[in-house]
Design an enzyme around this catalytic site. Sequence first.
Site, mmCIF file in Angstrom:
data_model
loop_
_atom_site.group_PDB
_atom_site.id
_atom_site.type_symbol
_atom_site.label_atom_id
_atom_site.label_comp_id
_atom_site.label_asym_id
_atom_site.label_seq_id
_atom_site.Cartn_x
_atom_site.Cartn_y
_atom_site.Cartn_z
ATOM 1 N N ARG A 123 62.164 25.402 44.584
ATOM 2 C CA ARG A 123 61.730 26.679 45.410
ATOM 3 C C ARG A 123 61.943 28.276 44.532
ATOM 4 N NH1 ARG A 123 65.483 24.232 49.237
ATOM 5 N NH2 ARG A 123 64.328 22.862 50.580
ATOM 6 N N LYS A 145 50.836 37.838 41.477
ATOM 7 C CA LYS A 145 50.062 36.643 41.995
ATOM 8 C C LYS A 145 50.027 35.438 41.128
ATOM 9 C CE LYS A 145 46.138 39.083 44.244
ATOM 10 N NZ LYS A 145 45.052 39.133 44.285
ATOM 11 N N GLU A 187 38.662 46.018 33.108
ATOM 12 C CA GLU A 187 39.958 46.394 34.206
ATOM 13 C C GLU A 187 40.400 47.766 33.942
ATOM 14 O OE1 GLU A 187 40.083 44.342 36.722
ATOM 15 O OE2 GLU A 187 39.068 42.800 35.987
ATOM 16 N N LYS A 229 48.602 49.607 38.109
ATOM 17 C CA LYS A 229 48.467 48.396 38.777
ATOM 18 C C LYS A 229 49.891 48.147 39.538
ATOM 19 C CE LYS A 229 47.460 43.494 39.342
ATOM 20 N NZ LYS A 229 47.118 42.349 39.056
ATOM 21 N N GLU A 239 49.025 42.152 49.327
ATOM 22 C CA GLU A 239 47.520 42.388 49.649
ATOM 23 C C GLU A 239 47.160 42.454 51.384
ATOM 24 O OE1 GLU A 239 45.156 40.423 46.859
ATOM 25 O OE2 GLU A 239 43.511 40.664 47.735
ATOM 26 N N ARG A 243 45.957 47.085 48.130
ATOM 27 C CA ARG A 243 45.785 46.452 46.855
ATOM 28 C C ARG A 243 44.251 45.994 46.735
ATOM 29 N NH1 ARG A 243 50.044 41.995 44.879
ATOM 30 N NH2 ARG A 243 48.884 41.347 42.880
ATOM 31 N N ASN A 247 39.889 45.541 43.566
ATOM 32 C CA ASN A 247 38.739 44.860 43.322
ATOM 33 C C ASN A 247 37.275 45.603 43.242
ATOM 34 O OD1 ASN A 247 39.541 42.088 43.589
ATOM 35 N ND2 ASN A 247 40.200 42.821 45.929
ATOM 36 N N HIS A 250 34.222 44.097 41.674
ATOM 37 C CA HIS A 250 34.516 42.646 41.594
ATOM 38 C C HIS A 250 33.701 41.910 42.678
ATOM 39 C CE1 HIS A 250 37.928 43.824 39.109
ATOM 40 N NE2 HIS A 250 38.093 42.418 38.815
ATOM 41 N N HIS A 254 31.526 39.239 41.380
ATOM 42 C CA HIS A 254 31.713 37.814 41.592
ATOM 43 C C HIS A 254 30.518 37.236 42.052
ATOM 44 C CE1 HIS A 254 36.395 38.602 42.595
ATOM 45 N NE2 HIS A 254 36.031 38.199 41.374
ATOM 46 N N HIS A 267 33.642 36.962 33.035
ATOM 47 C CA HIS A 267 34.190 37.724 34.129
ATOM 48 C C HIS A 267 34.158 39.324 33.906
ATOM 49 C CE1 HIS A 267 36.690 38.736 37.606
ATOM 50 N NE2 HIS A 267 37.544 39.355 36.903
HETATM 51 N N1 LIG Z 1 47.135 36.875 38.764
HETATM 52 C C1 LIG Z 1 46.469 37.845 38.945
HETATM 53 O O1 LIG Z 1 46.736 38.949 39.489
HETATM 54 C C2 LIG Z 1 45.214 37.792 37.994
HETATM 55 C C3 LIG Z 1 44.521 38.912 37.797
HETATM 56 C C4 LIG Z 1 43.266 38.806 36.890
HETATM 57 C C5 LIG Z 1 42.838 37.453 36.755
HETATM 58 N N2 LIG Z 1 43.692 36.531 36.823
HETATM 59 C C6 LIG Z 1 43.250 35.178 36.272
HETATM 60 O O2 LIG Z 1 43.418 35.234 35.137
HETATM 61 C C7 LIG Z 1 42.141 34.202 34.413
HETATM 62 C C8 LIG Z 1 41.533 34.995 33.267
HETATM 63 O O3 LIG Z 1 42.645 35.495 32.168
HETATM 64 P P1 LIG Z 1 42.121 35.702 30.712
HETATM 65 O O4 LIG Z 1 40.872 36.474 30.619
HETATM 66 O O5 LIG Z 1 43.474 35.986 30.313
HETATM 67 O O6 LIG Z 1 41.674 34.013 30.159
HETATM 68 P P2 LIG Z 1 42.409 32.784 29.648
HETATM 69 O O7 LIG Z 1 43.893 32.799 29.856
HETATM 70 O O8 LIG Z 1 41.459 31.993 29.922
HETATM 71 O O9 LIG Z 1 42.402 33.374 28.133
HETATM 72 C C9 LIG Z 1 41.042 33.594 27.494
HETATM 73 C C10 LIG Z 1 40.834 32.785 26.181
HETATM 74 O O10 LIG Z 1 41.766 33.579 25.425
HETATM 75 C C11 LIG Z 1 42.536 32.657 24.285
HETATM 76 N N3 LIG Z 1 43.461 33.253 23.977
HETATM 77 C C12 LIG Z 1 44.711 34.094 24.827
HETATM 78 N N4 LIG Z 1 45.444 34.617 23.992
HETATM 79 C C13 LIG Z 1 44.710 34.780 22.718
HETATM 80 C C14 LIG Z 1 45.061 35.144 21.706
HETATM 81 N N5 LIG Z 1 46.380 36.182 21.197
HETATM 82 N N6 LIG Z 1 44.284 35.000 20.735
HETATM 83 C C15 LIG Z 1 43.027 34.397 20.900
HETATM 84 N N7 LIG Z 1 43.094 33.875 21.727
HETATM 85 C C16 LIG Z 1 43.588 33.850 23.019
HETATM 86 C C17 LIG Z 1 42.770 31.536 25.437
HETATM 87 O O11 LIG Z 1 42.889 30.364 24.756
HETATM 88 C C18 LIG Z 1 41.177 31.477 26.445
HETATM 89 O O12 LIG Z 1 40.321 30.665 25.602
HETATM 90 C C19 LIG Z 1 41.497 33.715 35.511
HETATM 91 O O13 LIG Z 1 41.771 32.541 35.651
HETATM 92 C C20 LIG Z 1 41.729 34.790 36.641
HETATM 93 O O14 LIG Z 1 41.664 34.247 38.003
HETATM 94 C C21 LIG Z 1 44.696 36.563 37.575
#
Ligand SMILES: NC(=O)c1ccc[n+]([C@@H]2O[C@H](COP(=O)([O-])OP(=O)(O)OC[C@H]3O[C@@H](n4cnc5c(N)ncnc54)[C@H](O)[C@@H]3O)[C@@H](O)[C@H]2O)c1
Length: 363
Positions: A123, A145, A187, A229, A239, A243, A247, A250, A254, A267
């Site tokens: 939990r 999130k 972003e 943020k 949200e 919040r 978006n 976005h 999307h 993205h």
């Molecule tokens: N929780 C939230 O509030 C929130 C907000 C925005 C996005 N997201 C989520 O985040 C995800 C996208 O995140 P992302 O863009 O970081 O993608 P990701 O985690 O897929 O990373 C992108 C790529 O970078 C590589 N990588 C990571 N660190 C690295 C480094 N230091 N050097 C080289 N390569 C590296 C990873 O292996 C991957 O191939 C999506 O799933 C999205 O839904 C969540």
Amino acid sequence: MEELQVETTQGETYPVAIGDHCSEGFPAFWNRISGSSKAVVVIDERVKSLHGDSITHMLSLCDLEILYEHQVPSGEASKGWEHLRDIIDGALNHGLLRNTPVIVIGGGVTGDLGGFAASCLMRGVPLIHIPTTLLAMVDSSIGGKTAINHTRGKNLVGAFYQPQGVWMDTQWLKTLEKRDWVNGMSEILKYGYIADRKVFDQVADLSLQEIRQQPDTMIDLIRQSVRIKAEIVNQDTKEKGLRAVLNFGHTFGHAMEALGDYGDLAHGEAVYAGMIAALEASNIRGARFEVQKLLSFKDWYDIRINHFKDRIDELIALMKQDKKSTENGIRLVLVHDWARPYVAVTDEGVIRTSFQRLFEHLS
Ligand SMILES: NC(=O)c1ccc[n+]([C@@H]2O[C@H](COP(=O)([O-])OP(=O)(O)OC[C@H]3O[C@@H](n4cnc5c(N)ncnc54)[C@H](O)[C@@H]3O)[C@@H](O)[C@H]2O)c1
């Protein structure tokens, strides 16, 4: 090394430390937020192969016993049941207790997955984020999130779960692919429009190369993004309203990502194109933005959307399916002026014209 305190609506705070080549400072940070001598690690497989030695060194400075380590393969497909189950099985089978922290190291995929696992285990066990992509630093590691994807859609199974602390070292960003850089930069530009024009102007004064090569600039932009943020989510952790302004760009974005089957556009590229459309929609509704300012970043991106030109009806249909839309129509985040965002159910005619102008700009 800089540190910010992020406050949640529950009145709790957690520290976000930001530095460059700052591993030596990690033990002091660790002792303040946890002090535990054991931990479970969830780490992006690519980060492990590129930075495993430096990360192992950093954790060894805290004399940490790693009970279990789960490696997450690159890609959105990892954010699912299979890896969630493996993390939970591995942690429980290797002696995780209620106070054992889960340290999550990687981009948003690893952060969302590992964060959700931490929220489910017993939990909720302590969670520490160590983001390694720009997007994870400026966005996904802040705000609490966590989620995995479901065959019905992205992020449909998850929880709001705040970390005990977030540790960011920009040395790891040097190995990011360009596409992953611009994911984060979109972003940051967004924060300029919805919250602080100075952030936008600061980025506009530099080339992408300069930003990538200047750790101080990078740290400054990350610090400001985290602050913005954090201020927004602090007022609306779950949200319910404000919040939504995060978006901006976005909903348009999307729809283009989905129409391209998540293969045509990254993205961050979709968000950038979506912001251009959102500015056009804002202008139609009375704002006076110079869209040209945003278009000046066009060369950072490799956006190919010409083939969407004749498919605006499909894009609008996809926008109607967005979880933020209502029975009354498509809800968009628009801006009256810099730092004056608002949410409005928006006429389909306005959306159509905004797409047409976007395609003209980027053709
Ligand atoms: N929780 C939230 O509030 C929130 C907000 C925005 C996005 N997201 C989520 O985040 C995800 C996208 O995140 P992302 O863009 O970081 O993608 P990701 O985690 O897929 O990373 C992108 C790529 O970078 C590589 N990588 C990571 N660190 C690295 C480094 N230091 N050097 C080289 N390569 C590296 C990873 O292996 C991957 O191939 C999506 O799933 C999205 O839904 C969540």
